[in-house]
Motif scaffolding. Structure first.
Motif, PDB file in Angstrom:
ATOM      1  N   VAL A  54      66.974  90.726  65.868  1.00 47.40           N
ATOM      2  CA  VAL A  54      67.585  91.498  64.775  1.00 47.40           C
ATOM      3  C   VAL A  54      68.605  92.475  65.353  1.00 47.40           C
ATOM      4  O   VAL A  54      69.701  92.630  64.810  1.00 47.40           O
ATOM      5  N   ALA A  55      68.279  93.114  66.468  1.00 50.07           N
ATOM      6  CA  ALA A  55      69.224  94.036  67.109  1.00 50.07           C
ATOM      7  C   ALA A  55      70.485  93.290  67.552  1.00 50.07           C
ATOM      8  O   ALA A  55      71.608  93.794  67.372  1.00 50.07           O
ATOM      9  N   GLU A  58      72.492  92.394  64.419  1.00 47.62           N
ATOM     10  CA  GLU A  58      73.104  93.600  63.859  1.00 47.62           C
ATOM     11  C   GLU A  58      74.294  94.039  64.706  1.00 47.62           C
ATOM     12  O   GLU A  58      75.363  94.345  64.169  1.00 47.62           O
ATOM     13  N   TYR A  62      76.404  90.330  62.074  1.00 49.82           N
ATOM     14  CA  TYR A  62      75.882  89.320  61.154  1.00 49.82           C
ATOM     15  C   TYR A  62      75.030  89.929  60.054  1.00 49.82           C
ATOM     16  O   TYR A  62      74.953  89.393  58.971  1.00 49.82           O
ATOM     17  N   LEU A  63      74.367  91.033  60.362  1.00 50.20           N
ATOM     18  CA  LEU A  63      73.548  91.672  59.337  1.00 50.20           C
ATOM     19  C   LEU A  63      73.568  93.175  59.509  1.00 50.20           C
ATOM     20  O   LEU A  63      73.908  93.689  60.572  1.00 50.20           O
ATOM     21  N   THR A  64      73.232  93.854  58.417  1.00 53.35           N
ATOM     22  CA  THR A  64      73.034  95.297  58.449  1.00 53.35           C
ATOM     23  C   THR A  64      71.623  95.573  57.964  1.00 53.35           C
ATOM     24  O   THR A  64      71.084  94.857  57.124  1.00 53.35           O
ATOM     25  N   ARG A  65      71.066  96.604  58.538  1.00 58.31           N
ATOM     26  CA  ARG A  65      69.690  96.999  58.227  1.00 58.31           C
ATOM     27  C   ARG A  65      69.753  98.319  57.471  1.00 58.31           C
ATOM     28  O   ARG A  65      70.368  99.271  57.926  1.00 58.31           O
ATOM     29  N   THR A  66      69.121  98.362  56.319  1.00 57.58           N
ATOM     30  CA  THR A  66      69.065  99.572  55.506  1.00 57.58           C
ATOM     31  C   THR A  66      67.609  99.945  55.309  1.00 57.58           C
ATOM     32  O   THR A  66      66.795  99.101  54.942  1.00 57.58           O
ATOM     33  N   ASN A  72      62.530  97.875  55.816  1.00 56.23           N
ATOM     34  CA  ASN A  72      63.947  97.586  56.027  1.00 56.23           C
ATOM     35  C   ASN A  72      64.392  96.533  55.032  1.00 56.23           C
ATOM     36  O   ASN A  72      63.624  95.660  54.639  1.00 56.23           O
ATOM     37  N   TYR A  74      67.615  93.812  54.731  1.00 55.35           N
ATOM     38  CA  TYR A  74      68.672  93.221  55.537  1.00 55.35           C
ATOM     39  C   TYR A  74      69.725  92.594  54.630  1.00 55.35           C
ATOM     40  O   TYR A  74      69.391  91.882  53.690  1.00 55.35           O
ATOM     41  N   ILE A  76      73.151  90.249  54.913  1.00 49.39           N
ATOM     42  CA  ILE A  76      73.877  89.361  55.815  1.00 49.39           C
ATOM     43  C   ILE A  76      75.322  89.257  55.371  1.00 49.39           C
ATOM     44  O   ILE A  76      75.615  89.112  54.184  1.00 49.39           O
TER      45      ILE A  76
END
Length: 115
Positions: A54-55, A58, A62-66, A72, A74, A76
């Protein structure tokens, strides 16, 4: 006459087409609020491996984590290009579309046409 290469008995039945990075991305596309533990169980890797992947995803955009409460969520970005040079002309959304079943897509023609 040349010999035909045979797969190693140790590796012959263990390889797969997708990397764990692709599997994690697909799992999060299916369930944007999935816990790392659940993704790990689904894929068959450790929770720590999921965290590292995931890190990576990110960091590459490719993705953001909120953070939503204690979980969390995600998101994409389907427009980011695939990483390998031979696939770089395809966005990751193409890969995801191949593996995601859209429940909201009608199974039968609804009368709309594509031009």
């Amino acid at each position: 006459m040349g010999s035909v290469s045979q797969p190693s008995a140790k590796r012959g039945d263990q390889w797969t087409f997708l990397t764990n990075h692709a599997r994690v991305l697909i799992a999060l596309a299916r369930d944007p609020e999935a816990r790392g533990r659940d993704v790990a169980d689904l894929i068959g890797i450790t929770e720590r491996a999921v965290q590292l992947i995931v890190a990576d995803l990110e960091a590459a955009g490719y993705l953001t984590r909120t953070r939503v409460g204690r979980r969390n969520r995600y998101t994409i970005d389907p427009t980011v290009a695939l990483r390998h040079p031979s696939e770089a002309d395809h966005p990751v959304g193409d890969l995801l579309a191949t593996f995601l079943h859209r429940e909201d897509t009608p199974a039968e023609d609804t009368g709309s046409t594509v031009s």
